[in-house]
Scaffold this motif. Structure first.
Motif, PDB file in Angstrom:
ATOM      1  N   VAL A   1       1.043  -8.188  -8.717  1.00 36.73           N
ATOM      2  CA  VAL A   1       1.130  -8.420  -7.202  1.00 36.73           C
ATOM      3  C   VAL A   1       0.055  -9.382  -6.565  1.00 36.73           C
ATOM      4  CG1 VAL A   1       0.872  -7.247  -4.805  1.00 36.73           C
ATOM      5  CG2 VAL A   1       2.211  -6.106  -6.670  1.00 36.73           C
ATOM      6  N   LEU A   2      -1.084  -9.047  -7.086  1.00 39.86           N
ATOM      7  CA  LEU A   2      -2.105 -10.342  -7.013  1.00 39.86           C
ATOM      8  C   LEU A   2      -1.847 -11.659  -7.257  1.00 39.86           C
ATOM      9  CD1 LEU A   2      -4.931 -10.335  -5.625  1.00 39.86           C
ATOM     10  CD2 LEU A   2      -5.912 -10.267  -7.946  1.00 39.86           C
ATOM     11  N   HIS A   3      -1.209 -11.734  -8.443  1.00 41.40           N
ATOM     12  CA  HIS A   3      -0.965 -13.181  -8.939  1.00 41.40           C
ATOM     13  C   HIS A   3       0.320 -13.713  -8.405  1.00 41.40           C
ATOM     14  CE1 HIS A   3      -1.648 -16.285 -12.070  1.00 41.40           C
ATOM     15  NE2 HIS A   3      -0.223 -15.895 -12.521  1.00 41.40           N
ATOM     16  N   ALA A   4       1.126 -12.755  -7.868  1.00 42.87           N
ATOM     17  CA  ALA A   4       2.353 -13.506  -7.120  1.00 42.87           C
ATOM     18  C   ALA A   4       1.804 -14.046  -5.941  1.00 42.87           C
ATOM     19  CB  ALA A   4       3.334 -12.144  -7.064  1.00 42.87           C
TER      20      ALA A   4
ATOM     21  N   ASP B   1       5.210 -12.646   1.700  1.00 44.28           N
ATOM     22  CA  ASP B   1       5.431 -11.408   2.674  1.00 44.28           C
ATOM     23  C   ASP B   1       5.388 -10.477   1.622  1.00 44.28           C
ATOM     24  OD1 ASP B   1       8.094 -11.819   1.700  1.00 44.28           O
ATOM     25  OD2 ASP B   1       8.767 -12.599   3.632  1.00 44.28           O
ATOM     26  N   ASP B   2       5.680  -9.032   1.928  1.00 43.13           N
ATOM     27  CA  ASP B   2       6.048  -8.029   0.990  1.00 43.13           C
ATOM     28  C   ASP B   2       7.066  -8.183   0.079  1.00 43.13           C
ATOM     29  OD1 ASP B   2       3.620  -6.902   2.433  1.00 43.13           O
ATOM     30  OD2 ASP B   2       4.899  -5.016   3.350  1.00 43.13           O
TER      31      ASP B   2
ATOM     32  N   ALA C   1       8.245  -1.333  -2.271  1.00 45.70           N
ATOM     33  CA  ALA C   1       7.394  -0.430  -1.632  1.00 45.70           C
ATOM     34  C   ALA C   1       6.325  -0.254  -2.472  1.00 45.70           C
ATOM     35  CB  ALA C   1       8.018   1.104  -1.667  1.00 45.70           C
ATOM     36  N   VAL C   2       6.347  -0.455  -3.892  1.00 53.36           N
ATOM     37  CA  VAL C   2       5.415  -0.603  -4.845  1.00 53.36           C
ATOM     38  C   VAL C   2       4.389  -1.781  -4.626  1.00 53.36           C
ATOM     39  CG1 VAL C   2       4.727  -0.755  -7.170  1.00 53.36           C
ATOM     40  CG2 VAL C   2       6.515   0.955  -6.529  1.00 53.36           C
TER      41      VAL C   2
ATOM     42  N   LEU D   1      -0.407  -4.315  -2.116  1.00 58.39           N
ATOM     43  CA  LEU D   1      -0.975  -5.326  -1.364  1.00 58.39           C
ATOM     44  C   LEU D   1      -2.078  -4.522  -0.124  1.00 58.39           C
ATOM     45  CD1 LEU D   1       2.203  -7.274  -0.598  1.00 58.39           C
ATOM     46  CD2 LEU D   1       0.135  -8.227  -1.421  1.00 58.39           C
ATOM     47  N   LEU D   2      -1.601  -3.646   0.393  1.00 56.91           N
ATOM     48  CA  LEU D   2      -2.557  -2.951   1.251  1.00 56.91           C
ATOM     49  C   LEU D   2      -3.768  -2.227   0.664  1.00 56.91           C
ATOM     50  CD1 LEU D   2       0.034  -0.634   3.297  1.00 56.91           C
ATOM     51  CD2 LEU D   2      -1.265  -2.615   4.007  1.00 56.91           C
ATOM     52  N   ASP D   3      -3.506  -2.211  -0.530  1.00 62.29           N
ATOM     53  CA  ASP D   3      -5.148  -1.645  -1.367  1.00 62.29           C
ATOM     54  C   ASP D   3      -5.923  -3.010  -1.639  1.00 62.29           C
ATOM     55  OD1 ASP D   3      -4.263   0.930  -1.606  1.00 62.29           O
ATOM     56  OD2 ASP D   3      -3.524   0.937  -3.419  1.00 62.29           O
ATOM     57  N   LEU D   4      -5.213  -3.841  -1.833  1.00 62.21           N
ATOM     58  CA  LEU D   4      -5.803  -5.191  -2.385  1.00 62.21           C
ATOM     59  C   LEU D   4      -6.591  -5.651  -0.894  1.00 62.21           C
ATOM     60  CD1 LEU D   4      -3.234  -7.313  -4.444  1.00 62.21           C
ATOM     61  CD2 LEU D   4      -5.395  -6.424  -5.333  1.00 62.21           C
ATOM     62  N   GLU D   5      -5.754  -5.464   0.098  1.00 61.54           N
ATOM     63  CA  GLU D   5      -6.426  -5.878   1.354  1.00 61.54           C
ATOM     64  C   GLU D   5      -7.872  -5.126   1.729  1.00 61.54           C
ATOM     65  OE1 GLU D   5      -4.818  -6.559   6.083  1.00 61.54           O
ATOM     66  OE2 GLU D   5      -4.084  -4.769   4.948  1.00 61.54           O
TER      67      GLU D   5
END
Length: 220
Positions: A11-14, A22-23, A35-36, A41-45
């Motif tokens: 997710v981070l690399h994407a 966007d999501d 959803a995953v 993304l919310l955790d990374l934020e």
């Protein structure tokens, strides 16, 4: 055996590879459930690794400086997990083989957009010369053909590199069928767009900053 990356890294690399995501696009980049991807993304934020911006009703995630550093740390750790060092060796060998192909593709994309005019100047290619465009598409096809075996080597050690070949082939086929926007148009739907993602992915995985590419053929 090919190594599968952790979802958090994917997710981070994407977000890094896409620039802004966007999501849905962050999830789709590596075939994750939306959803995953959204949860990550919310955790990374929350950890200050990505930020979300909204403008004119559109929004997307982008990396922070800390996020870029964390992406680099995770990529390095991923390579270090194999005690043989094979994935790291393959990445650097593939990058060396990629450089001349990168030069060919960049030139082909330039030739698609510009062509020699009177007095040695470059004019916008109006695509009224089918022979010129056919030569450019042939050169584009040669670059794509040349990168396929390199991608096969990458995907054999790092699973997240799988899929670039199909995306390049699809964009090239559409371009050859008459959709000129699939040559060097903006976004990941064009050959150039996919190629730029691949180049950034290679450099990031090898731990090389794009701005540091000075002695090579040059950046995309």
């Amino acid at each position: 055996m090919s190594s599968a990356s952790e979802p958090e890294l994917l997710v981070l690399h994407a977000v890094r590879i896409l620039g802004t995501a966007d999501d849905e696009s962050a999830a789709a980049r590596y075939g994750l459930d939306v959803a995953v991807a959204r949860e990550h993304l919310l955790d990374l934020e929350a950890f200050g690794l990505v930020r979300r911006a909204e403008f004119a009703g559109l929004g997307g995630w982008s990396l922070t400086g800390r996020g870029r550093a964390e992406d680099e740390r995770l990529l390095a750790a991923e390579l270090a997990t194999d005690p043989t060092g094979r994935p790291a060796a393959v990445v650097h060998e593939v990058l060396a083989g990629f450089d001349p192909l990168n030069g060919r593709l960049r030139q082909a994309c330039t030739d698609w957009q510009l062509r020699p005019g009177d007095g040695g100047r470059l004019d916008v290619n109006d695509h009224r010369d089918p022979a010129w465009d056919a030569r450019v598409l042939d050169e584009l096809g040669a670059a794509v053909a040349g990168v396929r075996p390199l991608l096969a080597r990458l995907a054999a050690v790092l699973e997240r590199f799988a899929g670039y070949d199909g995306r390049l082939d699809g964009a090239l086929a559409a371009a050859c069928d008459g959709d000129g926007s699939r040559v060097a148009g903006l976004g990941a739907a064009s050959v150039h767009g996919v190629w730029m993602e691949l180049h950034e992915d290679l450099l990031a995985t090898a731990g090389i900053a794009r701005g540091a590419v000075t002695s090579r053929e040059g950046a995309d």
